[in-house]
Design an enzyme around this catalytic site. Structure first.
Site, PDB file in Angstrom:
ATOM      1  N   HIS A 168      28.228 -48.290 -50.033  1.00  0.00           N
ATOM      2  CA  HIS A 168      29.404 -48.054 -49.956  1.00  0.00           C
ATOM      3  C   HIS A 168      30.320 -47.021 -50.540  1.00  0.00           C
ATOM      4  O   HIS A 168      30.572 -47.118 -51.809  1.00  0.00           O
ATOM      5  CB  HIS A 168      30.151 -49.704 -49.876  1.00  0.00           C
ATOM      6  CG  HIS A 168      30.023 -50.551 -48.803  1.00  0.00           C
ATOM      7  ND1 HIS A 168      30.036 -51.806 -48.777  1.00  0.00           N
ATOM      8  CD2 HIS A 168      29.385 -49.702 -47.358  1.00  0.00           C
ATOM      9  CE1 HIS A 168      29.613 -52.134 -47.628  1.00  0.00           C
ATOM     10  NE2 HIS A 168      29.526 -51.435 -46.535  1.00  0.00           N
ATOM     11  N   CYS A 264      36.413 -54.694 -53.080  1.00  0.00           N
ATOM     12  CA  CYS A 264      35.717 -55.648 -52.045  1.00  0.00           C
ATOM     13  C   CYS A 264      35.638 -56.810 -51.437  1.00  0.00           C
ATOM     14  O   CYS A 264      35.335 -56.811 -49.700  1.00  0.00           O
ATOM     15  CB  CYS A 264      33.659 -55.671 -51.993  1.00  0.00           C
ATOM     16  SG  CYS A 264      33.136 -54.289 -52.822  1.00  0.00           S
TER      17      CYS A 264
HETATM   18  N1  LIG Z   1      33.682 -53.642 -49.999  1.00  0.00           N
HETATM   19  C1  LIG Z   1      31.962 -53.350 -50.044  1.00  0.00           C
HETATM   20  N2  LIG Z   1      30.986 -52.836 -50.476  1.00  0.00           N
HETATM   21  N3  LIG Z   1      31.544 -54.269 -49.645  1.00  0.00           N
HETATM   22  C2  LIG Z   1      30.247 -55.828 -50.713  1.00  0.00           C
HETATM   23  C3  LIG Z   1      29.144 -55.799 -49.573  1.00  0.00           C
HETATM   24  C4  LIG Z   1      28.380 -56.535 -50.025  1.00  0.00           C
HETATM   25  C5  LIG Z   1      27.340 -57.509 -49.173  1.00  0.00           C
HETATM   26  N4  LIG Z   1      26.346 -57.771 -49.571  1.00  0.00           N
HETATM   27  C6  LIG Z   1      26.469 -56.112 -48.460  1.00  0.00           C
HETATM   28  O1  LIG Z   1      25.913 -55.939 -48.985  1.00  0.00           O
HETATM   29  O2  LIG Z   1      27.279 -55.274 -47.315  1.00  0.00           O
END
Ligand SMILES: NC(=[NH2+])NCCC[C@H](N)C(=O)O
Ligand SMILES: NC(=O)c1ccc[n+]([C@@H]2O[C@H](COP(=O)([O-])OP(=O)(O)OC[C@H]3O[C@@H](n4cnc5c(N)ncnc54)[C@H](O)[C@@H]3O)[C@@H](O)[C@H]2O)c1
Length: 704
Positions: A168, A264
């Site tokens: 991300h 996050c």
């Molecule tokens: N905005 C972020 N980076 N969020 C983390 C999300 C974590 C989640 N386990 C996923 O893989 O989607």
């Protein structure tokens, strides 16, 4: 009075690592401690409440990642673009977040189905509100970016993520107040790094090291001069301090196990709109079509990989799969690229693969006039080995003199438009050279499943044979040589001196004598050592019968050069009976034309060696015209030179002891090239033996 800053969080009541959708989750299923997670989340909540208001959304059972509210959507003013999760494991969060936004009075925009976009996890506003940084590559599609620009009326800058640990944008990129940027450059491709460097001044860029990146230092929440994060090295803390920021560390190790941290776990839901900024997006899209044995030949995979590897993205608009084994398939593919330059690069590579523009889309290619002789306009289209057609006056015109690495000049004559491949040095004032990639298509033979299977059987998948298969390949080449000779066709041989050193001279001589060779291309050395062997029995001083070096033999080839120079040229020396065997002798006797191209290594040179390389190239090209097959025998230099001049459709057989050379020579993406990794002397001896077999009387095997 300005509105207070608000964040949205989701209590970790149902948080756990239940599945693996990013590398951080691997090995961590059910390994996080609920109590510790609750305690860490509360601390973060507490820290944030000192600086902003925090709203909560109800956690929903069965959706453990709902704690990561950054992925709820992307907010700007009273508008929100709802996330469309890439993984089905998170898609059930969408309606819950949607309800929360609607209950708060936001206007919710929803992307088309199957167009993933993961909210503020992948889209971060410049903290001054001047533009939106949007990530793609793992979770969000590039094609979602134009929607963000349109709905939120803001400029979108697309950044491509290339390290799956930083899947991300908010895991490796954090815009800070005052125009600062905290980021991990290695998580992005070079185009994206260039874009970042163009927008953020060097003194505002805080590039971090991997050690901080893997502690999620970029996954930070910034409110004015406060930056909240999981953990930070002393050096980075100091750097941030020097830039006027105060770092608050709060451990979030339990959430790192799911691939998330401070940023996050939060979503800033008050993002003020700057009235003077407006929608702008440099993402470009074009639709192209593929036809042929798309699955059998792997063409569609290659095309789609090529798009992604070059920083673009795609959407297969429709795929028509041929039903019978022999029927072809077709696919329309929408290609998107973050800017025009990348689109042109992707398109030119797709054209090489045989991509077709949509029918009748373009009536005329773009051309620019040549203003300096021998110099093309900057953006000129570089040609390939494949037959090419270009749009002129709404018709497809076939390009003449096809070869790679040229430009296409379009000229209008009384008989209509003519398009021709020209080398840069041959461009003249008055030529109109094609620029860009629109209105150009290359014609590729559709490889059928049968053709492909036999090719693979005979020449191995990659077209490069191993020792075991050499004999099999030689059988096939002998068969084709015989056919070409009998049909009055043309075989051109390009050869290096190794042919002579390895004892191949007698075999190559025979091929010439017996009419299997119609032209010979090489350098000074093949001729020198061939004549050395014919006159003195040595090749580079090595006795060819006994295989041992002869005392003083290293001088032999210089004596030979001197002798030929005395007679004026090779043909005259043959006329005078100076030597009576060998490759050059047979060429002269059988009137097989040859061209020896000079090089910086040449001794002498022989009078026949053409030291004006432009002339040598022209002569090579002339002798190659109309060739049905080219045998490339152990000369990297001359074989590559020949390969560059040869259009697709001419069968090429490349023989070299070095697999890398063979791969380079035969890897033209066309089925007509065959690589044979073996000793060239051995190859030639097998080849003549096989030709003998084909010319020997036919005996019907007796059955008992
Ligand atoms: N905005 C972020 N980076 N969020 C983390 C999300 C974590 C989640 N386990 C996923 O893989 O989607
Ligand atoms: N005395 C001279 O004037 C002289 C001597 C040597 C080369 N040259 C010139 O230098 C240029 C480059 O020479 P080149 O074409 O020989 O070199 P090159 O390096 O381009 O090609 C030689 C190739 O032969 C391959 N090879 C080596 N042993 C082999 C074997 N047993 N079987 C099969 N392949 C084998 C190598 O892997 C290599 O790819 C030419 O123009 C040549 O005429 C001049």
């Amino acid at each position: 009075m300005t509105e207070p800053i608000r964040f949205l969080m989701c209590p970790p009541d149902h948080y756990d690592v239940d599945y693996v959708i990013n590398p951080w989750m691997e090995g961590n299923i059910h390994k996080s401690s609920r109590d510790r997670a609750v305690e860490q989340w509360r601390k973060l909540h507490h820290v944030l409440k000192d600086h902003a208001l925090v709203d909560l959304v109800n956690p929903e059972k069965g959706w453990p990642d709902m704690v990561f509210t950054a992925n709820a959507g992307l907010v700007l003013g009273k508008n929100v673009v709802l996330s469309r999760f890439h993984h089905k494991e998170r898609q059930g969060e969408e309606p819950h977040f949607k309800k929360w936004f609607e209950d708060q009075g936001y206007t919710v925009y929803e992307l088309p189905k199957d167009l993933p976009f993961e909210g503020a996890g992948d889209a971060l506003l410049d903290r001054e509100g001047r533009w939106l940084w949007a990530g793609y590559g793992f979770r969000s599609e590039l094609d979602s970016h134009p929607y963000l620009a349109k709905w939120l009326d803001i400029e979108v800058l697309s950044l491509r993520l290339i390290d799956e640990r930083f899947y991300h944008l908010d895991t490796c990129f954090c815009p800070l107040a005052g125009g600062y940027l905290l980021y991990y450059p290695s998580a992005f491709d070079s185009y994206s790094n260039r874009l970042i460097e163009m927008r953020v001044a060097p003194e505002k860029r805080i590039a971090i090291e991997e050690a901080d990146a893997v502690n999620f230092a970029c996954n930070a929440v910034n409110v004015d001069d406060v930056v909240v994060m999981n953990k930070v090295s002393d050096s980075l803390k100091q750097r941030l301090k020097e830039c006027g920021f105060q770092v608050v560390e709060t451990p979030l190790t339990e959430f790192l196990k799911a691939g998330g941290a401070a940023k996050c776990l939060t979503l800033r839901v008050t993002e003020p709109v700057r009235v003077e900024v407006h929608s702008l997006v440099s993402v470009e899209s074009r639709t192209i079509r593929f036809e042929g044995h798309l699955l059998d030949s792997g063409l569609i995979n290659r095309a789609l990989d090529l798009i992604v590897d070059n920083g673009g993205s795609f959407q297969v608009l429709n795929f028509h799969l041929g039903e019978q084994r022999q029927s072809t398939s077709s696919a329309d593919v929408k290609v998107s690229a973050p800017d025009h330059e990348i689109m042109e690069e992707i398109m030119s590579q797709l054209i090489d693969l045989g991509a077709l523009p949509p029918p009748q889309e373009i009536c005329d290619v773009n051309t620019e006039p040549v203003t300096i002789p021998g110099v093309a306009p900057d953006d000129f289209y570089v040609t390939t080995i494949y037959p090419t057609e270009v749009r002129v006056h709404c018709e497809w015109v076939k390009v003449q003199n096809q070869r790679m690495d040229g430009a296409i000049a379009v000229n209008f004559t009384q008989d209509g438009p003519i398009a021709k491949c020209k080398l840069l040095r041959d461009l003249e004032i008055g030529d109109h050279v094609i620029v860009g990639v629109e209105g150009i298509r290359t014609i590729r033979k559709t490889e059928s499943r049968e053709q492909r299977n036999t090719q693979e059987f005979s020449f191995m998948g990659a077209g490069v044979s191993s020792e075991r298969r050499v004999e099999l390949v030689v059988e096939q080449i002998a068969w084709e040589l015989r056919q070409i000779r009998d049909q009055g066709g043309k075989v051109v041989v390009t050869a290096g001196p190794v042919v002579i050193h390895t004892g191949g001279a007698e075999h190559l001589s025979r091929l010439i004598r017996e009419g299997y060779v119609q032209a010979l291309l090489g350098g000074n050395a093949i001729a020198v050592h061939d004549i050395e062997q014919a006159m003195m029995g040595t090749s580079l001083g090595v006795d060819m019968k006994r295989g041992v070096a002869v005392r003083g033999g290293h001088r032999h080839h210089l004596k030979v050069i001197n002798t030929i120079r005395r007679y004026g040229n090779i043909a005259k020396a043959v006329e005078h009976g100076v030597f009576k065997t060998g490759v050059m002798y047979e060429c002269v006797r059988s009137n097989v034309p040859f061209c020896l191209a000079g090089s910086i290594r040449d001794d002498g040179p022989l009078p026949d060696t053409e030291m004006d390389l432009i002339k040598a190239q022209q002569e090579y090209a002339r002798l190659l015209q109309g060739a049905d097959m080219i045998l490339m025998l152990s000369s990297m230099l001359h074989s590559i030179g020949v390969g560059n001049m040869t259009p697709a459709g001419v069968k090429m057989v490349c023989v070299d002891i070095n697999p890398a050379v063979v791969t380079k020579l035969s890897d033209r993406g066309s089925i007509e090239s065959i690589g044979v990794v073996t000793d060239v002397g051995l190859f030639l001896s097998l080849l003549t033996k096989q030709l003998d077999k084909l010319t020997s009387p036919y005996h019907i095997a007796k059955t008992v």
